[in-house]
Design a protein around this motif. Structure first.
Motif, PDB file in Angstrom:
ATOM      1  N   PHE A  50       0.815  -1.203   0.000  1.00 49.94           N
ATOM      2  CA  PHE A  50       0.000   0.000   0.000  1.00 49.94           C
ATOM      3  C   PHE A  50       0.861   1.270   0.000  1.00 49.94           C
ATOM      4  O   PHE A  50       0.585   2.234  -0.702  1.00 49.94           O
ATOM      5  CB  PHE A  50      -0.898  -0.032   1.249  1.00 49.94           C
ATOM      6  N   VAL A  51       1.937   1.259   0.786  1.00 50.61           N
ATOM      7  CA  VAL A  51       2.795   2.446   0.934  1.00 50.61           C
ATOM      8  C   VAL A  51       3.941   2.436  -0.062  1.00 50.61           C
ATOM      9  O   VAL A  51       4.370   3.487  -0.536  1.00 50.61           O
ATOM     10  CB  VAL A  51       3.323   2.534   2.380  1.00 50.61           C
ATOM     11  N   PRO A 263      -5.668 -13.770  -2.001  1.00 53.23           N
ATOM     12  CA  PRO A 263      -6.234 -13.031  -0.876  1.00 53.23           C
ATOM     13  C   PRO A 263      -6.127 -11.524  -1.088  1.00 53.23           C
ATOM     14  O   PRO A 263      -5.255 -11.041  -1.826  1.00 53.23           O
ATOM     15  CB  PRO A 263      -5.367 -13.469   0.307  1.00 53.23           C
ATOM     16  N   ALA A 264      -7.022 -10.803  -0.463  1.00 52.67           N
ATOM     17  CA  ALA A 264      -6.962  -9.352  -0.533  1.00 52.67           C
ATOM     18  C   ALA A 264      -5.745  -8.836   0.226  1.00 52.67           C
ATOM     19  O   ALA A 264      -5.305  -9.425   1.213  1.00 52.67           O
ATOM     20  CB  ALA A 264      -8.229  -8.741   0.064  1.00 52.67           C
ATOM     21  N   ARG A 265      -5.210  -7.740  -0.257  1.00 48.69           N
ATOM     22  CA  ARG A 265      -4.130  -7.075   0.469  1.00 48.69           C
ATOM     23  C   ARG A 265      -4.722  -6.154   1.528  1.00 48.69           C
ATOM     24  O   ARG A 265      -5.811  -5.618   1.365  1.00 48.69           O
ATOM     25  CB  ARG A 265      -3.263  -6.266  -0.493  1.00 48.69           C
ATOM     26  N   LEU A 266      -3.988  -5.986   2.610  1.00 47.02           N
ATOM     27  CA  LEU A 266      -4.375  -5.038   3.643  1.00 47.02           C
ATOM     28  C   LEU A 266      -3.332  -3.933   3.721  1.00 47.02           C
ATOM     29  O   LEU A 266      -2.135  -4.185   3.528  1.00 47.02           O
ATOM     30  CB  LEU A 266      -4.510  -5.725   4.999  1.00 47.02           C
ATOM     31  N   SER A 301     -10.010   8.380  -1.026  1.00 52.00           N
ATOM     32  CA  SER A 301      -8.692   8.859  -1.446  1.00 52.00           C
ATOM     33  C   SER A 301      -7.853   7.797  -2.150  1.00 52.00           C
ATOM     34  O   SER A 301      -6.901   8.140  -2.849  1.00 52.00           O
ATOM     35  CB  SER A 301      -7.919   9.367  -0.225  1.00 52.00           C
ATOM     36  N   ARG A 302      -8.191   6.525  -1.985  1.00 50.04           N
ATOM     37  CA  ARG A 302      -7.382   5.440  -2.544  1.00 50.04           C
ATOM     38  C   ARG A 302      -8.246   4.551  -3.425  1.00 50.04           C
ATOM     39  O   ARG A 302      -9.083   3.803  -2.938  1.00 50.04           O
ATOM     40  CB  ARG A 302      -6.774   4.606  -1.415  1.00 50.04           C
ATOM     41  N   VAL A 329      -8.754  -0.091   9.285  1.00 47.34           N
ATOM     42  CA  VAL A 329      -7.647  -0.532   8.456  1.00 47.34           C
ATOM     43  C   VAL A 329      -8.048  -0.422   6.988  1.00 47.34           C
ATOM     44  O   VAL A 329      -9.216  -0.619   6.637  1.00 47.34           O
ATOM     45  CB  VAL A 329      -7.255  -1.994   8.803  1.00 47.34           C
ATOM     46  N   PHE A 330      -7.091  -0.068   6.154  1.00 46.78           N
ATOM     47  CA  PHE A 330      -7.334  -0.066   4.707  1.00 46.78           C
ATOM     48  C   PHE A 330      -7.410  -1.514   4.217  1.00 46.78           C
ATOM     49  O   PHE A 330      -6.566  -2.342   4.566  1.00 46.78           O
ATOM     50  CB  PHE A 330      -6.222   0.683   3.974  1.00 46.78           C
ATOM     51  N   TRP A 331      -8.454  -1.800   3.381  1.00 47.19           N
ATOM     52  CA  TRP A 331      -8.708  -3.171   2.936  1.00 47.19           C
ATOM     53  C   TRP A 331      -8.974  -3.135   1.420  1.00 47.19           C
ATOM     54  O   TRP A 331      -9.752  -2.331   0.936  1.00 47.19           O
ATOM     55  CB  TRP A 331      -9.943  -3.717   3.665  1.00 47.19           C
ATOM     56  N   GLU A 332      -8.338  -4.037   0.681  1.00 47.53           N
ATOM     57  CA  GLU A 332      -8.475  -4.059  -0.772  1.00 47.53           C
ATOM     58  C   GLU A 332      -9.899  -4.450  -1.197  1.00 47.53           C
ATOM     59  O   GLU A 332     -10.543  -5.301  -0.586  1.00 47.53           O
ATOM     60  CB  GLU A 332      -7.473  -5.038  -1.377  1.00 47.53           C
ATOM     61  N   ARG A 333     -10.377  -3.829  -2.289  1.00 48.72           N
ATOM     62  CA  ARG A 333     -11.702  -4.127  -2.819  1.00 48.72           C
ATOM     63  C   ARG A 333     -11.614  -5.157  -3.941  1.00 48.72           C
ATOM     64  O   ARG A 333     -10.664  -5.204  -4.712  1.00 48.72           O
ATOM     65  CB  ARG A 333     -12.350  -2.848  -3.361  1.00 48.72           C
TER      66      ARG A 333
END
Length: 337
Positions: A50-51, A263-266, A301-302, A329-333
């Protein structure tokens, strides 16, 4: 005689702490024990995160701030611990080589209604890096003894129950993390994250590095404190929550890959609110942790990401809640793939 008592903190008072430099080795060491997500422990994996680069765990940043506060104020004060943290935001990631400073501001103070020998002081902390970019803001109350008050009578510490046959195990339950993408998450689902038994050695080891107040590092002094016995730093209690959560998510990821699915990324967390340290965690206590999904939304924003909100609890072997807080927490869609 200590330098700081309750009467010495007046609204508007400020103090600067630091600087403290954070190395890559520091970041990886903390994260390996408490928050082993790829963007905290693996420089190569972090590039695809993410970063996009290696960053410190937010709980590491909190613990560094705690150590600066302890060195600058608490170790020469009548400090008696904190009931929690009202609001904390991780504004920017802390990266290897960053040098951190913190500005402490007293925003309020009041006498305790139930214990006249104690006062409460509200602090605001603003931590910045070497580029004067704010990386953390925090607001919370701390208890202090009054300068001329008699010593606080220490209550007896709770007697810990015998540890469970398999302490520090991580049982896996179907819950909010069992579904891979944001759209699949079920509001109201709870993950039982596991249990952890706090030993005296672990309590002291963490506290010496990040929160060396006497009731966390000295068993004899702790007997005469407000807590009546050696107890864990609140930041230790929350860091263990992160440790068990990370282990739970790693298990879910492995199960997802075993099914042939991606799996989704966090991503990282933007912060938390309403952190309450409700009861001390004493040496020998076995704490059960759980996390409940309370909401989810698409990130404004993301692109391709959402934010999952969760309520978290820690309960001791007596069935008493010792910690709770609201996190995110940011969670992938899924819809972007």
């Amino acid at each position: 005689m200590t330098r700081y008592a309750f009467e010495d903190f007046t609204p508007g008072m400020t103090k600067l702490f630091g600087p403290v430099s954070v190395s890559k080795e520091d970041i990886i060491a903390f994260a390996t024990e408490f928050d082993p997500q790829p963007f905290h422990i693996d420089e190569i994996a972090a590039k695809d995160s993410f970063v996009g680069t290696l960053i410190a765990s937010g709980w590491h940043t909190c613990s560094i701030n705690m150590k600066m506060f302890a060195d600058g104020i608490l170790l020469d004060s009548t400090g008696m611990g904190a009931p929690g943290v009202e609001d904390l935001k991780w504004m920017r990631p802390v990266k290897p080589g960053d040098t951190l400073r913190c500005r402490m501001t007293v925003t309020d103070s009041r006498e305790s209604r139930s214990r006249p020998e104690i006062g409460l002081v509200q602090f605001k902390f603003e931590m910045a890096n070497q580029r004067d970019e704010t990386v953390l803001t925090q607001s919370n109350w701390v208890m202090f003894g009054r300068r001329d008050a008699p010593p606080v009578e220490a209550p007896p510490a709770s007697s810990p129950a015998q540890p469970s046959p398999a302490p520090n195990a991580v049982p896996i339950r179907e819950g909010m993390s069992a579904n891979p993408f944001l759209e699949d998450l079920m509001v109201g689902a709870t993950d039982e994250l596991g249990v952890f038994t706090f030993s005296a050695d672990e309590i002291v080891r963490f506290a010496r590095q990040f929160d060396p107040q006497r009731f966390h590092v000295d068993p004899d002094a702790a007997k005469h404190s407000l807590f009546g016995g050696l107890c864990a730093s609140g930041w230790h209690t929350t860091s263990v929550w992160m440790k068990l959560l990370a282990a739970h998510r790693d298990h879910v990821r492995s199960e997802t890959l075993a099914r042939g699915e991606r799996p989704a990324r966090l991503g990282p967390s933007p912060g938390f609110t309403n952190l309450k340290w409700l009861k001390p965690v004493y040496a020998g206590d076995t704490i059960s942790y759980r996390s409940t999904l309370t909401g989810k939304r698409v990130s404004a924003s993301r692109r391709g990401w959402g934010i999952a909100a969760h309520h978290n609890e820690a309960i001791n072997q007596h069935g008493e809640m010792v910690m709770s807080f609201e996190g995110a927490v940011f969670w992938e869609r899924r819809s972007e793939h």
